[in-house]
Design an enzyme around this catalytic site. Sequence first.
Site, PDB file in Angstrom:
ATOM      1  N   GLU A 115       0.853  -1.190   0.000  1.00 35.25           N
ATOM      2  CA  GLU A 115       0.000   0.000   0.000  1.00 35.25           C
ATOM      3  C   GLU A 115       0.887   1.236   0.000  1.00 35.25           C
ATOM      4  OE1 GLU A 115      -3.753  -0.121   2.292  1.00 35.25           O
ATOM      5  OE2 GLU A 115      -2.958  -1.908   3.221  1.00 35.25           O
ATOM      6  N   HIS A 256      -8.521   9.870   4.987  1.00 36.40           N
ATOM      7  CA  HIS A 256      -8.129   8.928   3.919  1.00 36.40           C
ATOM      8  C   HIS A 256      -8.360   9.600   2.576  1.00 36.40           C
ATOM      9  CE1 HIS A 256      -7.811   5.365   1.441  1.00 36.40           C
ATOM     10  NE2 HIS A 256      -7.372   4.692   2.491  1.00 36.40           N
ATOM     11  N   ARG A 299      -0.557   8.998   3.220  1.00 41.47           N
ATOM     12  CA  ARG A 299      -1.955   9.409   3.058  1.00 41.47           C
ATOM     13  C   ARG A 299      -2.173  10.913   3.164  1.00 41.47           C
ATOM     14  NH1 ARG A 299      -4.981   4.468   6.238  1.00 41.47           N
ATOM     15  NH2 ARG A 299      -4.681   3.042   4.508  1.00 41.47           N
ATOM     16  N   HIS A 360     -10.901   9.067   8.675  1.00 39.22           N
ATOM     17  CA  HIS A 360     -10.680   7.627   8.612  1.00 39.22           C
ATOM     18  C   HIS A 360     -10.088   7.040   9.886  1.00 39.22           C
ATOM     19  CE1 HIS A 360      -9.982   3.793   6.735  1.00 39.22           C
ATOM     20  NE2 HIS A 360      -8.677   3.865   6.897  1.00 39.22           N
ATOM     21  N   ARG A 395      -0.658   7.702  10.226  1.00 37.51           N
ATOM     22  CA  ARG A 395      -0.487   6.240  10.251  1.00 37.51           C
ATOM     23  C   ARG A 395      -0.068   5.682   8.890  1.00 37.51           C
ATOM     24  NH1 ARG A 395      -4.510   1.756   9.340  1.00 37.51           N
ATOM     25  NH2 ARG A 395      -5.918   3.391   8.647  1.00 37.51           N
TER      26      ARG A 395
HETATM   27  C1  FAD Z   1     -13.186   1.268   6.159  1.00 41.50           C
HETATM   28  C2  FAD Z   1     -11.952   1.002   6.982  1.00 41.50           C
HETATM   29  C3  FAD Z   1     -10.912   0.270   6.439  1.00 41.50           C
HETATM   30  C4  FAD Z   1      -9.762  -0.006   7.193  1.00 41.50           C
HETATM   31  N1  FAD Z   1      -8.758  -0.775   6.649  1.00 41.50           N
HETATM   32  C5  FAD Z   1      -7.707  -1.111   7.438  1.00 41.50           C
HETATM   33  C6  FAD Z   1      -6.717  -2.010   6.944  1.00 41.50           C
HETATM   34  O1  FAD Z   1      -6.800  -2.507   5.823  1.00 41.50           O
HETATM   35  N2  FAD Z   1      -5.683  -2.324   7.776  1.00 41.50           N
HETATM   36  C7  FAD Z   1      -5.552  -1.809   9.039  1.00 41.50           C
HETATM   37  O2  FAD Z   1      -4.586  -2.129   9.735  1.00 41.50           O
HETATM   38  N3  FAD Z   1      -6.483  -0.950   9.510  1.00 41.50           N
HETATM   39  C8  FAD Z   1      -7.558  -0.604   8.756  1.00 41.50           C
HETATM   40  N4  FAD Z   1      -8.506   0.237   9.262  1.00 41.50           N
HETATM   41  C9  FAD Z   1      -8.371   0.712  10.646  1.00 41.50           C
HETATM   42  C10 FAD Z   1      -8.707  -0.433  11.593  1.00 41.50           C
HETATM   43  O3  FAD Z   1      -9.800  -1.171  11.096  1.00 41.50           O
HETATM   44  C11 FAD Z   1      -9.052   0.085  12.978  1.00 41.50           C
HETATM   45  O4  FAD Z   1      -8.094   0.993  13.411  1.00 41.50           O
HETATM   46  C12 FAD Z   1      -9.081  -1.064  13.980  1.00 41.50           C
HETATM   47  O5  FAD Z   1      -9.927  -2.086  13.500  1.00 41.50           O
HETATM   48  C13 FAD Z   1      -9.541  -0.570  15.322  1.00 41.50           C
HETATM   49  O6  FAD Z   1      -9.812  -1.696  16.139  1.00 41.50           O
HETATM   50  P1  FAD Z   1     -10.405  -1.444  17.581  1.00 41.50           P
HETATM   51  O7  FAD Z   1     -10.628  -2.791  18.147  1.00 41.50           O
HETATM   52  O8  FAD Z   1      -9.550  -0.484  18.289  1.00 41.50           O
HETATM   53  O9  FAD Z   1     -11.797  -0.700  17.318  1.00 41.50           O
HETATM   54  P2  FAD Z   1     -13.150  -1.202  16.599  1.00 41.50           P
HETATM   55  O10 FAD Z   1     -12.921  -2.426  15.790  1.00 41.50           O
HETATM   56  O11 FAD Z   1     -13.737  -0.039  15.889  1.00 41.50           O
HETATM   57  O12 FAD Z   1     -14.070  -1.606  17.823  1.00 41.50           O
HETATM   58  C14 FAD Z   1     -14.564  -0.636  18.703  1.00 41.50           C
HETATM   59  C15 FAD Z   1     -15.574  -1.295  19.630  1.00 41.50           C
HETATM   60  O13 FAD Z   1     -15.856  -0.399  20.711  1.00 41.50           O
HETATM   61  C16 FAD Z   1     -17.248  -0.376  20.933  1.00 41.50           C
HETATM   62  N5  FAD Z   1     -17.579   0.862  21.627  1.00 41.50           N
HETATM   63  C17 FAD Z   1     -17.360   2.143  21.258  1.00 41.50           C
HETATM   64  N6  FAD Z   1     -17.778   2.979  22.221  1.00 41.50           N
HETATM   65  C18 FAD Z   1     -18.290   2.210  23.214  1.00 41.50           C
HETATM   66  C19 FAD Z   1     -18.889   2.473  24.464  1.00 41.50           C
HETATM   67  N7  FAD Z   1     -19.065   3.709  24.937  1.00 41.50           N
HETATM   68  N8  FAD Z   1     -19.321   1.427  25.205  1.00 41.50           N
HETATM   69  C20 FAD Z   1     -19.206   0.142  24.772  1.00 41.50           C
HETATM   70  N9  FAD Z   1     -18.612  -0.158  23.598  1.00 41.50           N
HETATM   71  C21 FAD Z   1     -18.167   0.861  22.825  1.00 41.50           C
HETATM   72  C22 FAD Z   1     -17.851  -0.545  19.567  1.00 41.50           C
HETATM   73  O14 FAD Z   1     -19.203  -0.956  19.683  1.00 41.50           O
HETATM   74  C23 FAD Z   1     -16.920  -1.617  19.009  1.00 41.50           C
HETATM   75  O15 FAD Z   1     -17.322  -2.883  19.467  1.00 41.50           O
HETATM   76  C24 FAD Z   1      -9.648   0.521   8.516  1.00 41.50           C
HETATM   77  C25 FAD Z   1     -10.694   1.282   9.045  1.00 41.50           C
HETATM   78  C26 FAD Z   1     -11.837   1.517   8.299  1.00 41.50           C
HETATM   79  C27 FAD Z   1     -12.933   2.329   8.896  1.00 41.50           C
END
Ligand code: FAD
Length: 493
Positions: A115, A256, A299, A360, A395
């Site tokens: 990428e 993004h 980015r 993003h 990032r």
């Molecule tokens: C479209 C898209 C494409 C992406 N592509 C990539 C990629 O190819 N490679 C890469 O490395 N990263 C990518 N990213 C970034 C990556 O997906 C995220 O940074 C990563 O998945 C974050 O993981 P997380 O577990 O921290 O949060 P998330 O997976 O977003 O989970 C957050 C959780 O917290 C919960 N939550 C939020 N607030 C509360 C609250 N007050 N009380 C209870 N629960 C709550 C939500 O319900 C959810 O369950 C992408 C992001 C997007 C949006």
Amino acid sequence: MDKREMSCDVVIVGCGAAGLYTALSLPEGTRTVMLSKGSFEECDSMLAQGGICVLPEADDYDVYVEDTMRAGHYENRRESVDVLLRSSRSAINDLVALGVDFEREQDGSLAFTREGAHRRPRICYHADVTGREITSKLLERVRELPWVRMFEHLACADLIDEAPAPGESGPATPAACGGVVAVPVSEEESTRKADELGGVASDAVRIRARATVLATGGIGGLYERSTNFPQLTGDACSIAAAHGAQLEHMDYVQIHPTSLYEGPEASGRAFLISESCRGEGAVLLNRAGERFCDELQPRDVVTAAIYRQMELDGMPYVRLSFENVPDDVIRGHFANIYQHCLEAGYDICREPIPVVPAQHYFMGGIHVDLDSATTVPGLYAVGETSCTGVHGKNRLASNSLLEALVFSRRAAYRITTGESLSVEPTGEPPLDGRHRPCGGYRSGIDALARDAVGDDVGKPSGEAEATYPAIDFDGAGGAVEVPPAARKKECAR
Ligand SMILES: Cc1cc2nc3c(=O)[nH]c(=O)nc-3n(C[C@H](O)[C@H](O)[C@H](O)COP(=O)(O)OP(=O)(O)OC[C@H]3O[C@@H](n4cnc5c(N)ncnc54)[C@H](O)[C@@H]3O)c2cc1C
């Protein structure tokens, strides 16, 4: 004991990759409660398209560090980047051992894509739905752990303060965290910010825990145009700050360069056109059909070039052409993007598509150390809501899923042992899809991995069920009265 009070060992707020991997990395039998503000599907981890980075061989170390630091404008914490890279091979092995299916070369080795701002291919992927493949497998595995109880539509609205331990108090000593206050939310309410949820609502549940892990993801729900789920409103940052946690780089927000432009009236989540499309040859075009920048720059640089061009052209978008990307790659590697664009009226095999930048990713967040500990005792933060310093000001693509896994495993180890997990030598272990235990205790992954190295791992999980039968979450022997909205959504095993 109050019927609206539960007690457990660890409460994890958030069920994305970071929260799930934390749960899997804790020792067998750890009484764990997990909360999700929306449904389990509504997390950004499910949306990741491009993939997840790994250090493919030891001699890529210096180049990969430099790519990460250059993208981050050299504001990254160097020691965090080192931990990320040296732990990456174990993380990928664990995913494979837990059942994640990555693309392979003909000889069976992992296939890598590339990428923007990566000088070498080092990204493991599963078509253009890598996040769904990883997160749904992690979710399945966590559901197999009898000591974990999961709730959908139960939102953390506040933290419970505990007085500092005797001898540790002083004017600057923050109270320790003793768990969370959670409120049941409907699907509609789940997009509200924590401070609008009413932490003192009559149906609030107090979940007391020895350790609290915040894994609430990003902040896209606060923006008009974002690729994130609207539930992600930065709740953990505001709640933790109110209890004295240090925040870091709250203005480091990544835009993004390429989301699909679906007209001036379009609302809802912006659809991402993955950076790996440009990595595989797609090019940006201005109104006259000419290229106007190097598409593989970091980015923030490409985003700035697009905004400039939109202004010059007087257009609300620029175009992305897949002319140089073979049709079989489009229909194979980018099948999900191809299908979504088709449904929106664009055949990317035939015509350039309109794209526009969108919010993003959030590089800042709750300041944590190398073990994901915040500045509040008993409180940890992992994944996008935390600031490990890995990303600096911007990032590098596909480093975030990896960060979520690497630092949540470290959080689990620290919570369990009080110590820091040691880091693998550069280029170790072999990328063979076999799980290796971190030592000291038997974790959920040790019990579940289908291919593991070591004597005390890989035993059938049936044994775990026998050792850890029903869990008394309220400590009083009776059933906890969970409010109906959340009870309805409690995860079925
Ligand atoms: C479209 C898209 C494409 C992406 N592509 C990539 C990629 O190819 N490679 C890469 O490395 N990263 C990518 N990213 C970034 C990556 O997906 C995220 O940074 C990563 O998945 C974050 O993981 P997380 O577990 O921290 O949060 P998330 O997976 O977003 O989970 C957050 C959780 O917290 C919960 N939550 C939020 N607030 C509360 C609250 N007050 N009380 C209870 N629960 C709550 C939500 O319900 C959810 O369950 C992408 C992001 C997007 C949006």
